[in-house]
Design an enzyme around this catalytic site. Structure first.
Site, mmCIF file in Angstrom:
data_model
loop_
_atom_site.group_PDB
_atom_site.id
_atom_site.type_symbol
_atom_site.label_atom_id
_atom_site.label_comp_id
_atom_site.label_asym_id
_atom_site.label_seq_id
_atom_site.Cartn_x
_atom_site.Cartn_y
_atom_site.Cartn_z
ATOM 1 N N LYS A 8 50.369 44.420 46.854
ATOM 2 C CA LYS A 8 49.597 44.626 45.618
ATOM 3 C C LYS A 8 48.620 45.786 45.717
ATOM 4 C CE LYS A 8 46.033 41.260 46.718
ATOM 5 N NZ LYS A 8 45.836 39.838 46.941
ATOM 6 N N ARG A 103 38.047 30.491 45.414
ATOM 7 C CA ARG A 103 38.902 31.134 44.431
ATOM 8 C C ARG A 103 39.969 30.093 44.092
ATOM 9 N NH1 ARG A 103 41.953 36.831 45.482
ATOM 10 N NH2 ARG A 103 43.535 35.371 46.212
HETATM 11 C C1 PLP Z 1 45.742 39.687 48.286
HETATM 12 C C2 PLP Z 1 46.109 38.418 48.919
HETATM 13 C C3 PLP Z 1 46.452 38.396 50.274
HETATM 14 C C4 PLP Z 1 46.393 39.617 51.156
HETATM 15 O O1 PLP Z 1 45.103 39.808 51.599
HETATM 16 P P1 PLP Z 1 44.726 40.983 52.612
HETATM 17 O O2 PLP Z 1 43.302 40.743 52.913
HETATM 18 O O3 PLP Z 1 44.985 42.265 51.905
HETATM 19 O O4 PLP Z 1 45.601 40.822 53.802
HETATM 20 C C5 PLP Z 1 46.825 37.178 50.821
HETATM 21 N N1 PLP Z 1 46.858 36.051 50.082
HETATM 22 C C6 PLP Z 1 46.539 36.036 48.777
HETATM 23 C C7 PLP Z 1 46.613 34.742 48.024
HETATM 24 C C8 PLP Z 1 46.145 37.215 48.154
HETATM 25 O O5 PLP Z 1 45.817 37.190 46.847
#
Ligand code: PLP
Length: 341
Positions: A8, A103
């Protein structure tokens, strides 16, 4: 531990996803359906995970596109079940549990009732359990919250009667705990974005040994170079963003205007590769930098390059005004490559 590469941060850029797969991730994940469609349209065949909770209005698309989705709402899992049944499919869900970051996630005391209800739903397989930390509340992964996750896994597996495939307790914030040997062995899955893209763990944002921090660079072109005062002249009110920026009087300076702005990038997350360049500020379409004390004398039409933090990378990837140019470096850092051009 199997690793799902999270794309993302670069809006599901296919070249980046392919590099992740070459690097050994076993599947890909993104928070946006649009990005996953982009990856699939590029012919990248792998297992796809949707990292953001599916919207109730989008279950049709999710079942048709996604292999595993994260979930925390029973009404959505019910809708996924109905859709999967109608299509004669089984949809895998990873249940997210809330362990303090506040969250997404099912509160831990609601998990077993949730699972009891979800088990009854045809077309649904509870594939795994996950938790997300260090994203909203900045809560650090610890022996305590990881032990809590493992405890929930045991109770959950007893209830469903099979072993979960993915116990997903890690994102880029989990590296310190992992190398300290303090991540329980039952945690067998990680969802990693930033650490792959930018080579940093995310608790202290330290560069991770053996990785590059400059895999992404933003290049901007100089549109104007002029000698101007460092203090605005005249009575002042708000800037274009409704703020009242402060300026230091450093006398006259040579200021360059570049063709990126707040619309394209998070200015605070940019670092000029030329350490003698200082960022003074930006409006939506201009970045203003001080080039008074640079060894190179920069002219109109020349480019300055910047490394980016995650927020800046994300916004640059999202801006339709920023063009992506993939390079194949053969293992050199971007910086070395540019130095040699
Ligand atoms: C964005 C996201 C990740 C990745 O997190 P990083 O810190 O970029 O490794 C993992 N799990 C969820 C649910 C996310 O939204």
């Amino acid at each position: 531990m199997s690793v799902t590469g999270v794309t993302k941060g670069v809006c599901g850029q296919p070249e980046v996803a392919k590099a992740m797969l070459r690097g050994g991730v076993s599947s890909l994940a993104d928070s946006r359906m649009e990005n996953i469609h982009r990856l699939q349209a590029a012919g990248i065949h792998t297992r796809y995970m949707l990292l953001r909770l599916p919207p109730l209005s989008g279950v049709e698309e999710v079942v048709g596109t996604i292999d595993v989705s994260v979930n925390s709402e029973l009404s959505v899992v019910e809708a996924l079940s109905q859709t999967a049944c109608r299509r004669g499919m089984v949809h895998d869900v990873m249940l997210m549990v809330e362990l303090g970051d506040l969250r997404e996630g099912i509160p831990s005391d609601e998990l077993l009732p949730f699972v009891r209800a979800a088990m009854q739903l045809p077309g649904i397989r509870i594939q795994g359990i996950g938790t997300n930390l260090a994203c909203f509340g900045g809560v650090v992964p610890s022996t305590e919250n990881m032990a809590q996750l493992v405890e929930l896994v045991q109770a959950l597996e007893e209830l469903i009667g099979y072993r979960l495939e993915w116990i997903s307790g890690m994102n880029s914030s989990g590296f310190d705990l992992l190398v300290a040997g303090k991540t329980p062995t039952r945690i067998n899955h990680a969802r990693i974005g930033e650490a792959i893209l930018l080579g940093r763990e995310t608790v202290h944002r330290r560069p991770w040994p053996g990785t590059f921090q400059d895999a992404f660079l933003l290049h901007a072109e100089i549109l104007e170079v002029k000698r101007k005062p460092s203090l605005p002249v005249g009575a002042r009110s708000e800037d274009a963003f409704g703020e009242l920026p402060e300026f230091q009087d450093r006398g006259e300076m040579i200021r360059a205007l570049l063709n990126v702005g707040r619309e394209d990038v998070v200015i605070e997350g940019m670092t000029p590769l030329d350490s003698q360049v200082t960022i003074l500020g930006a409006s939506s379409g201009y970045l203003v930098v001080d080039v008074t004390r640079t060894d190179t004398s920069y002219g109109v039409g020349e480019e300055l390059s910047f490394s980016l933090n995650y927020a800046a990378l994300l916004r640059a990837s999202t801006s339709e005004y920023v063009k992506n140019r993939p390079f194949h470096s053969g293992g050199q850092s971007t910086h070395q490559r540019y130095a040699s051009v």
